[in-house]
Design an enzyme around this catalytic site. Structure first.
Site, PDB file in Angstrom:
ATOM      1  N   MET A  95       0.805  -1.228   0.000  1.00  0.00           N
ATOM      2  CA  MET A  95       0.000   0.000   0.000  1.00  0.00           C
ATOM      3  C   MET A  95       0.838   1.279   0.000  1.00  0.00           C
ATOM      4  O   MET A  95       0.453   2.263   0.619  1.00  0.00           O
ATOM      5  CB  MET A  95      -0.934  -0.013   1.226  1.00  0.00           C
ATOM      6  CG  MET A  95      -1.929  -1.157   1.222  1.00  0.00           C
ATOM      7  SD  MET A  95      -2.983  -1.159  -0.243  1.00  0.00           S
ATOM      8  CE  MET A  95      -3.995   0.261   0.109  1.00  0.00           C
ATOM      9  N   LEU A  98       4.848   3.873  -5.366  1.00  0.00           N
ATOM     10  CA  LEU A  98       6.286   3.920  -5.643  1.00  0.00           C
ATOM     11  C   LEU A  98       6.579   5.036  -6.640  1.00  0.00           C
ATOM     12  O   LEU A  98       5.769   5.354  -7.504  1.00  0.00           O
ATOM     13  CB  LEU A  98       6.743   2.564  -6.178  1.00  0.00           C
ATOM     14  CG  LEU A  98       6.577   1.418  -5.171  1.00  0.00           C
ATOM     15  CD1 LEU A  98       6.745   0.067  -5.836  1.00  0.00           C
ATOM     16  CD2 LEU A  98       7.555   1.570  -4.011  1.00  0.00           C
ATOM     17  N   HIS A 114      -4.509  -6.791  -9.102  1.00  0.00           N
ATOM     18  CA  HIS A 114      -5.582  -5.825  -8.840  1.00  0.00           C
ATOM     19  C   HIS A 114      -6.925  -6.572  -8.873  1.00  0.00           C
ATOM     20  O   HIS A 114      -7.169  -7.360  -9.781  1.00  0.00           O
ATOM     21  CB  HIS A 114      -5.556  -4.729  -9.907  1.00  0.00           C
ATOM     22  CG  HIS A 114      -6.577  -3.665  -9.659  1.00  0.00           C
ATOM     23  ND1 HIS A 114      -6.352  -2.594  -8.812  1.00  0.00           N
ATOM     24  CD2 HIS A 114      -7.843  -3.518 -10.123  1.00  0.00           C
ATOM     25  CE1 HIS A 114      -7.434  -1.843  -8.775  1.00  0.00           C
ATOM     26  NE2 HIS A 114      -8.357  -2.380  -9.557  1.00  0.00           N
ATOM     27  N   GLU A 153       2.039   4.983 -14.385  1.00  0.00           N
ATOM     28  CA  GLU A 153       0.611   5.309 -14.358  1.00  0.00           C
ATOM     29  C   GLU A 153      -0.153   4.218 -13.606  1.00  0.00           C
ATOM     30  O   GLU A 153      -0.057   3.028 -13.963  1.00  0.00           O
ATOM     31  CB  GLU A 153       0.077   5.438 -15.796  1.00  0.00           C
ATOM     32  CG  GLU A 153      -1.209   6.240 -15.843  1.00  0.00           C
ATOM     33  CD  GLU A 153      -1.778   6.325 -17.262  1.00  0.00           C
ATOM     34  OE1 GLU A 153      -2.991   6.535 -17.374  1.00  0.00           O
ATOM     35  OE2 GLU A 153      -1.011   6.137 -18.224  1.00  0.00           O
ATOM     36  N   GLU A 184      -7.877 -14.447  -7.073  1.00  0.00           N
ATOM     37  CA  GLU A 184      -6.560 -13.772  -7.099  1.00  0.00           C
ATOM     38  C   GLU A 184      -5.454 -14.784  -6.824  1.00  0.00           C
ATOM     39  O   GLU A 184      -4.394 -14.759  -7.452  1.00  0.00           O
ATOM     40  CB  GLU A 184      -6.502 -12.677  -6.029  1.00  0.00           C
ATOM     41  CG  GLU A 184      -7.332 -11.464  -6.336  1.00  0.00           C
ATOM     42  CD  GLU A 184      -7.111 -10.344  -5.329  1.00  0.00           C
ATOM     43  OE1 GLU A 184      -5.970 -10.083  -4.932  1.00  0.00           O
ATOM     44  OE2 GLU A 184      -8.115  -9.725  -4.920  1.00  0.00           O
TER      45      GLU A 184
HETATM   46  C1  GRF Z   1      -5.739  -7.998  -2.835  1.00  0.00           C
HETATM   47  O1  GRF Z   1      -7.103  -7.802  -3.036  1.00  0.00           O
HETATM   48  C2  GRF Z   1      -4.978  -7.469  -4.006  1.00  0.00           C
HETATM   49  O2  GRF Z   1      -5.668  -7.549  -5.206  1.00  0.00           O
HETATM   50  C3  GRF Z   1      -4.788  -6.018  -3.642  1.00  0.00           C
HETATM   51  O3  GRF Z   1      -4.574  -6.034  -2.270  1.00  0.00           O
HETATM   52  C4  GRF Z   1      -5.203  -7.163  -1.689  1.00  0.00           C
HETATM   53  C5  GRF Z   1      -4.171  -7.893  -0.890  1.00  0.00           C
HETATM   54  O4  GRF Z   1      -4.707  -8.990  -0.193  1.00  0.00           O
HETATM   55  N1  GRF Z   1      -3.725  -5.436  -4.400  1.00  0.00           N
HETATM   56  P1  GRF Z   1      -3.727  -9.984   0.574  1.00  0.00           P
HETATM   57  O5  GRF Z   1      -2.897  -9.116   1.530  1.00  0.00           O
HETATM   58  O6  GRF Z   1      -2.873 -10.651  -0.432  1.00  0.00           O
HETATM   59  O7  GRF Z   1      -4.628 -10.910   1.317  1.00  0.00           O
END
Ligand code: GRF
Length: 260
Positions: A95, A98, A114, A153, A184
């Site tokens: 979070m 960069l 994402h 970007e 994910e």
């Molecule tokens: C995920 O939803 C990812 O897409 C986003 O941040 C979240 C991270 O989740 N970039 P975790 O820390 O991997 O559980």
């Protein structure tokens, strides 16, 4: 898909680290073409730290609050990354934004995950629950996951891989985010495998327009201040163009009427 020389990963996270764990588990399989060599978090309270301990994976805490400027923080990150010998940075819920300086040093070697089908629901302010709320507000029938290269970007780098998730009529932000997160974990593992296999086969990298160069260290002699200034000017210029395009067209028309 036996990897003779697996891709060395550095995973950066700030929170729970469930995507990082998915990568850690995948990397345990001998045939998987990548290995995690280090992890870094900017958050000393991140839940993911415990996961790294359970798997015996090195984890460095580089707390951004300990540094006066963003450049100082990034220099500390770069020291850890460059001494680790990583080939590829995987952002997994990291979070911190960069800087262009950082991107110049790791050009083409940073990827991110994402929780939407980019370019939908991406860009500044689109993270975590904001993404899923935006999907529901828009009434989209499908959402999903995107793994992409990171460029200056936000959320706009070349897409590596996507997986889709159907949005249900009774979905809430919570229920949708839960199903997307499960996807994910699969998508990140698949995307890194693709890059690991491509990295072994330079021709394939060229075929995809991502020459081997994109996975090798960029030059280190970049002046961070100069780069920061240049990027600031560029961002300012592109925003001016973006938001004033209608104004510019009207101005041009007026000039045309007046002088032609
Ligand atoms: C995920 O939803 C990812 O897409 C986003 O941040 C979240 C991270 O989740 N970039 P975790 O820390 O991997 O559980």
């Amino acid at each position: 898909m036996k990897a003779t020389k697996p891709l060395k990963l550095a995973v950066l996270f700030s929170g729970s680290g469930s995507n990082m764990q998915a990568l850690i588990e995948a990397c345990q399989a001998p045939e998987y073409p990548a290995r995690i060599i280090t992890t870094i978090t900017n958050n000393p309270g991140a839940g993911g730290i415990q996961r790294t301990k359970e798997f015996g994976i090195p984890c460095h805490v580089v707390n951004h609050r300990d540094y006066k400027t963003r450049i100082d923080f990034e220099q500390a990150l770069l020291e850890v990354l460059e001494s680790s010998g990583a080939d590829l940075i995987c952002l997994a819920g990291f979070m911190r934004i960069l800087s262009p300086y950082f991107f110049a040093r790791w050009k083409g070697r940073i990827i991110n995950i994402h929780p939407s089908i980019l370019p939908r629901h991406g860009g500044e302010g689109m993270y975590g629950e904001h993404v899923h709320a935006s999907v529901l507000r828009a009434g989209d029938k499908e959402s999903g996951v995107t793994v992409h290269h990171v460029t200056a970007e936000c959320d706009a780098g070349p897409i590596i891989h996507q997986r889709f998730v159907r949005v249900l009529s009774n979905d809430t932000v919570k229920s949708l985010s839960k199903r997307v997160l499960a996807e994910e974990h699969i998508a990140y593992v698949e995307a890194v495998a693709m890059l690991g296999e491509l990295d072994e086969n330079k021709n394939s990298l060229h075929d995809m327009g991502m020459s081997k160069h994109t996975l090798s260290h960029a030059s280190n002699d970049v002046d961070p201040q100069e780069l920061e200034q240049a990027t600031f000017m560029w961002n300012w210029f592109t925003r001016m163009i973006k938001y004033n395009v209608v104004g510019i067209v009207v101005l041009l028309l007026i000039l045309l009427v007046l002088f032609v």
